[in-house]
Enzyme design. Structure first.
Site, mmCIF file in Angstrom:
data_model
loop_
_atom_site.group_PDB
_atom_site.id
_atom_site.type_symbol
_atom_site.label_atom_id
_atom_site.label_comp_id
_atom_site.label_asym_id
_atom_site.label_seq_id
_atom_site.Cartn_x
_atom_site.Cartn_y
_atom_site.Cartn_z
ATOM 1 C CB ILE A 1 29.754 -41.287 -74.148
ATOM 2 C CG1 ILE A 1 29.424 -42.317 -75.237
ATOM 3 C CG2 ILE A 1 28.678 -41.285 -73.070
ATOM 4 C CD1 ILE A 1 29.551 -43.764 -74.802
ATOM 5 C CG ASP B 1 39.810 -36.924 -72.775
ATOM 6 O OD1 ASP B 1 40.752 -37.411 -73.445
ATOM 7 O OD2 ASP B 1 38.623 -37.255 -72.941
ATOM 8 C CB SER C 1 30.381 -52.293 -72.212
ATOM 9 O OG SER C 1 30.056 -52.850 -73.451
ATOM 10 C CE1 TYR D 1 35.846 -51.245 -73.806
ATOM 11 C CE2 TYR D 1 34.143 -52.583 -74.834
ATOM 12 C CZ TYR D 1 34.533 -51.421 -74.195
ATOM 13 O OH TYR D 1 33.604 -50.447 -73.922
ATOM 14 C CE LYS E 1 34.693 -50.109 -70.488
ATOM 15 N NZ LYS E 1 34.709 -48.794 -69.877
ATOM 16 C CG ASN F 1 25.126 -51.287 -79.961
ATOM 17 O OD1 ASN F 1 24.808 -52.153 -79.158
ATOM 18 N ND2 ASN F 1 26.009 -51.504 -80.917
ATOM 19 C CG ASN G 1 37.280 -51.244 -85.623
ATOM 20 O OD1 ASN G 1 37.750 -51.569 -86.715
ATOM 21 N ND2 ASN G 1 38.037 -50.917 -84.584
ATOM 22 N NE ARG H 1 31.984 -56.907 -85.776
ATOM 23 C CZ ARG H 1 31.668 -55.685 -85.346
ATOM 24 N NH1 ARG H 1 32.379 -54.651 -85.730
ATOM 25 N NH2 ARG H 1 30.621 -55.487 -84.564
ATOM 26 C CG ASP I 1 29.250 -59.061 -84.956
ATOM 27 O OD1 ASP I 1 29.367 -58.263 -84.012
ATOM 28 O OD2 ASP I 1 29.340 -58.736 -86.155
HETATM 29 P P1 NAD Z 1 35.857 -42.262 -76.530
HETATM 30 O O1 NAD Z 1 37.111 -42.950 -76.910
HETATM 31 O O2 NAD Z 1 35.282 -41.288 -77.482
HETATM 32 O O3 NAD Z 1 36.047 -41.538 -75.109
HETATM 33 C C1 NAD Z 1 36.954 -41.962 -74.138
HETATM 34 C C2 NAD Z 1 37.793 -40.760 -73.743
HETATM 35 O O4 NAD Z 1 38.739 -41.182 -72.759
HETATM 36 C C3 NAD Z 1 38.581 -40.204 -74.927
HETATM 37 O O5 NAD Z 1 38.383 -38.810 -74.992
HETATM 38 C C4 NAD Z 1 40.024 -40.547 -74.606
HETATM 39 O O6 NAD Z 1 40.909 -39.573 -75.108
HETATM 40 C C5 NAD Z 1 40.006 -40.619 -73.086
HETATM 41 N N1 NAD Z 1 41.015 -41.476 -72.498
HETATM 42 C C6 NAD Z 1 41.368 -42.722 -72.877
HETATM 43 N N2 NAD Z 1 42.318 -43.204 -72.066
HETATM 44 C C7 NAD Z 1 42.558 -42.238 -71.139
HETATM 45 C C8 NAD Z 1 43.413 -42.147 -70.021
HETATM 46 N N3 NAD Z 1 44.243 -43.130 -69.684
HETATM 47 N N4 NAD Z 1 43.397 -41.024 -69.274
HETATM 48 C C9 NAD Z 1 42.569 -39.997 -69.606
HETATM 49 N N5 NAD Z 1 41.732 -40.030 -70.653
HETATM 50 C C10 NAD Z 1 41.735 -41.149 -71.405
HETATM 51 O O7 NAD Z 1 34.810 -43.398 -76.166
HETATM 52 P P2 NAD Z 1 33.264 -43.272 -75.824
HETATM 53 O O8 NAD Z 1 32.520 -43.957 -76.893
HETATM 54 O O9 NAD Z 1 32.927 -41.889 -75.468
HETATM 55 O O10 NAD Z 1 33.211 -44.220 -74.545
HETATM 56 C C11 NAD Z 1 33.323 -43.700 -73.235
HETATM 57 C C12 NAD Z 1 33.306 -44.853 -72.243
HETATM 58 O O11 NAD Z 1 32.125 -45.602 -72.421
HETATM 59 C C13 NAD Z 1 34.464 -45.821 -72.422
HETATM 60 O O12 NAD Z 1 34.887 -46.226 -71.139
HETATM 61 C C14 NAD Z 1 33.843 -46.986 -73.164
HETATM 62 O O13 NAD Z 1 34.488 -48.194 -72.885
HETATM 63 C C15 NAD Z 1 32.437 -46.978 -72.593
HETATM 64 N N6 NAD Z 1 31.465 -47.592 -73.520
HETATM 65 C C16 NAD Z 1 31.336 -47.089 -74.792
HETATM 66 C C17 NAD Z 1 30.443 -47.704 -75.663
HETATM 67 C C18 NAD Z 1 30.289 -47.202 -77.081
HETATM 68 O O14 NAD Z 1 29.700 -47.906 -77.886
HETATM 69 N N7 NAD Z 1 30.769 -46.011 -77.432
HETATM 70 C C19 NAD Z 1 29.687 -48.802 -75.239
HETATM 71 C C20 NAD Z 1 29.831 -49.264 -73.935
HETATM 72 C C21 NAD Z 1 30.728 -48.634 -73.073
HETATM 73 C C1 UD1 Z 2 30.865 -53.502 -80.720
HETATM 74 C C2 UD1 Z 2 31.652 -54.468 -79.885
HETATM 75 C C3 UD1 Z 2 31.204 -54.298 -78.429
HETATM 76 C C4 UD1 Z 2 31.425 -52.846 -77.985
HETATM 77 C C5 UD1 Z 2 30.689 -51.906 -78.944
HETATM 78 C C6 UD1 Z 2 30.991 -50.450 -78.653
HETATM 79 C C7 UD1 Z 2 32.234 -56.371 -81.292
HETATM 80 C C8 UD1 Z 2 31.964 -57.811 -81.580
HETATM 81 N N1 UD1 Z 2 31.434 -55.819 -80.356
HETATM 82 O O1 UD1 Z 2 29.504 -53.792 -80.539
HETATM 83 O O2 UD1 Z 2 31.951 -55.143 -77.602
HETATM 84 O O3 UD1 Z 2 30.933 -52.641 -76.673
HETATM 85 O O4 UD1 Z 2 31.104 -52.174 -80.295
HETATM 86 O O5 UD1 Z 2 32.321 -50.150 -78.883
HETATM 87 O O6 UD1 Z 2 33.132 -55.756 -81.849
HETATM 88 N N2 UD1 Z 2 28.317 -53.951 -88.655
HETATM 89 C C9 UD1 Z 2 28.328 -54.203 -90.014
HETATM 90 N N3 UD1 Z 2 29.266 -53.598 -90.773
HETATM 91 C C10 UD1 Z 2 30.211 -52.759 -90.246
HETATM 92 C C11 UD1 Z 2 30.198 -52.504 -88.853
HETATM 93 C C12 UD1 Z 2 29.235 -53.135 -88.098
HETATM 94 O O7 UD1 Z 2 27.504 -54.961 -90.529
HETATM 95 O O8 UD1 Z 2 31.058 -52.250 -91.000
HETATM 96 C C13 UD1 Z 2 27.282 -54.606 -87.838
HETATM 97 C C14 UD1 Z 2 27.853 -55.517 -86.772
HETATM 98 O O9 UD1 Z 2 27.977 -56.822 -87.259
HETATM 99 C C15 UD1 Z 2 26.781 -55.401 -85.690
HETATM 100 C C16 UD1 Z 2 26.191 -54.000 -85.869
HETATM 101 O O10 UD1 Z 2 26.598 -53.576 -87.171
HETATM 102 O O11 UD1 Z 2 25.785 -56.312 -85.930
HETATM 103 C C17 UD1 Z 2 26.699 -53.036 -84.851
HETATM 104 O O12 UD1 Z 2 28.116 -53.108 -84.839
HETATM 105 P P1 UD1 Z 2 29.024 -52.172 -83.918
HETATM 106 O O13 UD1 Z 2 28.642 -50.770 -84.126
HETATM 107 O O14 UD1 Z 2 30.443 -52.564 -84.160
HETATM 108 O O15 UD1 Z 2 28.561 -52.563 -82.452
HETATM 109 P P2 UD1 Z 2 28.525 -53.976 -81.706
HETATM 110 O O16 UD1 Z 2 29.001 -55.069 -82.560
HETATM 111 O O17 UD1 Z 2 27.181 -54.157 -81.133
#
Ligand code: NAD
Ligand code: UD1
Length: 347
Positions: A13, A32, A136, A160, A164, A191, A210, A305, A308
């Site tokens: 992101i 980073d 999140s 996790y 948050k 998502n 995952n 899972r 979920d």
């Molecule tokens: P990401 O892992 O791709 O990005 C996180 C970055 O932070 C990485 O580049 C990692 O190297 C860096 N990092 C981790 N620990 C660090 C530290 N101690 N010091 C410096 N850098 C560090 O993840 P993302 O999907 O880009 O998510 C970014 C943020 O958004 C995270 O805080 C995550 O929890 C939050 N978030 C993500 C999602 C999602 O689905 N991707 C959903 C809700 C919230």
């Molecule tokens: C998951 C995390 C959530 C986190 C988010 C972003 C869980 C229970 N929730 O959300 O806390 O903020 O990731 O990191 O882990 N699915 C399949 N097959 C797969 C993978 C996923 O069917 O191999 C389904 C899942 O059951 C879900 C949907 O796809 O219904 C989305 O899954 P995912 O991308 O992991 O996101 P969340 O579960 O919403």
């Protein structure tokens, strides 16, 4: 030139946010540790910005950890010495795997909560009191079939999610202590998926993924044999779980609007759901992905899972009203751009 510190700015992101910031002519500093990303992303950010506006040199990267107080002090002080202090922080650095957080909770508390404390101490010391925090939807208590509002009950079910919520609480305490000083926005992402339209940036987590989209890309490219769908007996129209998928560039643009708000407005504390308000089931995503990318792959239904919920969809009306923002890209765009990135990057 307004200067923004982006922690975790080379991650999935963060890298897309950096592109949006540079395109809006912000000066960007990234810290980073690269624990879940690659320095190649810096080159991709610069490349994209060179094509569009030539501001690619307005980004400075520090490889390091947000828990490293000395490094943070160095970053804040050198900005002051250059007569261009950091105006605000977008804080994304953290660990994000639900599964890993169950296995290693202390690492999650240390990075996500303690790391944020160190960052906030540095911000306070250098009088930088504006922050947009990556929160999140996982902090909400699971509910069955209603849209989630910012006032819905909170109740994370993983370490996790607990970290948050702990950070949101810490930020809440901070603003209570100095209500006239801090400006804080917690963006609660639903998502985030998809990729930059150039195909130069996308989601490439280290280790075995995952989440649905990174797995889908590996299945569609033949790296994995088939997609395992977690449950077809959920109380939804087709039995598979429904989520609110949002294009990562729409999410990046929400940060730009949130930043505009905290740079302009008087002190405040705001929680905003960042989603599209529209849910898609796993089967709908699979069918859309196949249709827009004209590809075929196998899937099989597996057991549910743990952890979920059947339905996680945002009521995003507060974000639409507070931010000068609305999501513009649909699920077709998310599937197409994700696949374009996978195809071009060969990652
Ligand atoms: P990401 O892992 O791709 O990005 C996180 C970055 O932070 C990485 O580049 C990692 O190297 C860096 N990092 C981790 N620990 C660090 C530290 N101690 N010091 C410096 N850098 C560090 O993840 P993302 O999907 O880009 O998510 C970014 C943020 O958004 C995270 O805080 C995550 O929890 C939050 N978030 C993500 C999602 C999602 O689905 N991707 C959903 C809700 C919230
Ligand atoms: C998951 C995390 C959530 C986190 C988010 C972003 C869980 C229970 N929730 O959300 O806390 O903020 O990731 O990191 O882990 N699915 C399949 N097959 C797969 C993978 C996923 O069917 O191999 C389904 C899942 O059951 C879900 C949907 O796809 O219904 C989305 O899954 P995912 O991308 O992991 O996101 P969340 O579960 O919403």
């Amino acid at each position: 030139m307004t200067k923004i510190l982006v922690t975790g700015g080379l991650g999935f992101i963060g890298s897309h946010i950096c592109v949006s910031l540079l395109e809006k002519n912000y000066n960007v500093i990234v810290i980073d540790s690269l624990i879940n990303s690659d320095e190649d992303n810096l080159l991709s950010i610069k490349k994209i910005c060179k094509f569009s506006n030539n501001f690619s040199n307005h980004i400075t990267f520090f490889k390091g950890d947000i828990k490293d107080k000395e490094l943070l002090i160095n970053i804040f002080e050198s900005s002051i010495e250059d007569n261009n202090p950091i105006d605000a922080v977008i804080h994304l650095a953290g660990l994000k795997s639900v599964k890993e957080s169950v296995e290693q909770p202390l690492e999650y508390w240390e990075t996500n909560v303690f790391g944020t404390m160190i960052l906030l101490e540095a911000m306070k010391k250098y009088n930088c009191k504006k922050i947009v925090f990556s929160s999140s939807a996982t902090i909400y208590k699971p509910i069955i079939d209603e849209l989630i509002t910012e006032n819905s009950a909170l109740g994370p079910i993983s370490p996790y999610g607990s970290t948050k919520l702990a950070v949101e609480n810490m930020l809440g305490d901070l603003i209570k202590s100095k209500p006239n000083e801090w400006r804080i926005t917690n963006l609660r992402y639903f998502n985030p998926v998809g990729a930059h339209i150039s195909g130069l940036l996308g989601e490439n987590p280290k280790g075995r993924p995952n989440n649905l989209f990174p797995i889908l890309l590996k299945v569609a490219s033949g790296e994995y044999e088939k997609l395992s769908i977690f449950g077809n007996d959920w109380p939804t129209h087709d039995g598979t779980c429904i989520r609110d998928y949002i294009h990562v560039m729409d999410l990046a643009e929400a940060h730009i609007s949130a930043l505009d708000l905290i740079l302009k407005s008087s002190p405040f504390f705001l929680n905003l759901n960042i989603g599209t308000g529209k849910g898609k089931s796993v089967l709908e995503v699979v069918e859309t992905f196949k249709k827009v990318n004209r590809c075929e792959f196998k899937y099989a239904f597996n057991s549910r899972r743990e952890g979920d919920s059947p339905y996680v969809v945002a009521d995003n009306r507060l974000a639409l009203s507070k931010l000068d923002w609305k999501p513009k890209r649909n699920i077709d765009d998310m599937c197409r751009d994700a696949w374009n990135w996978k195809f071009k990057s060969k990652k």
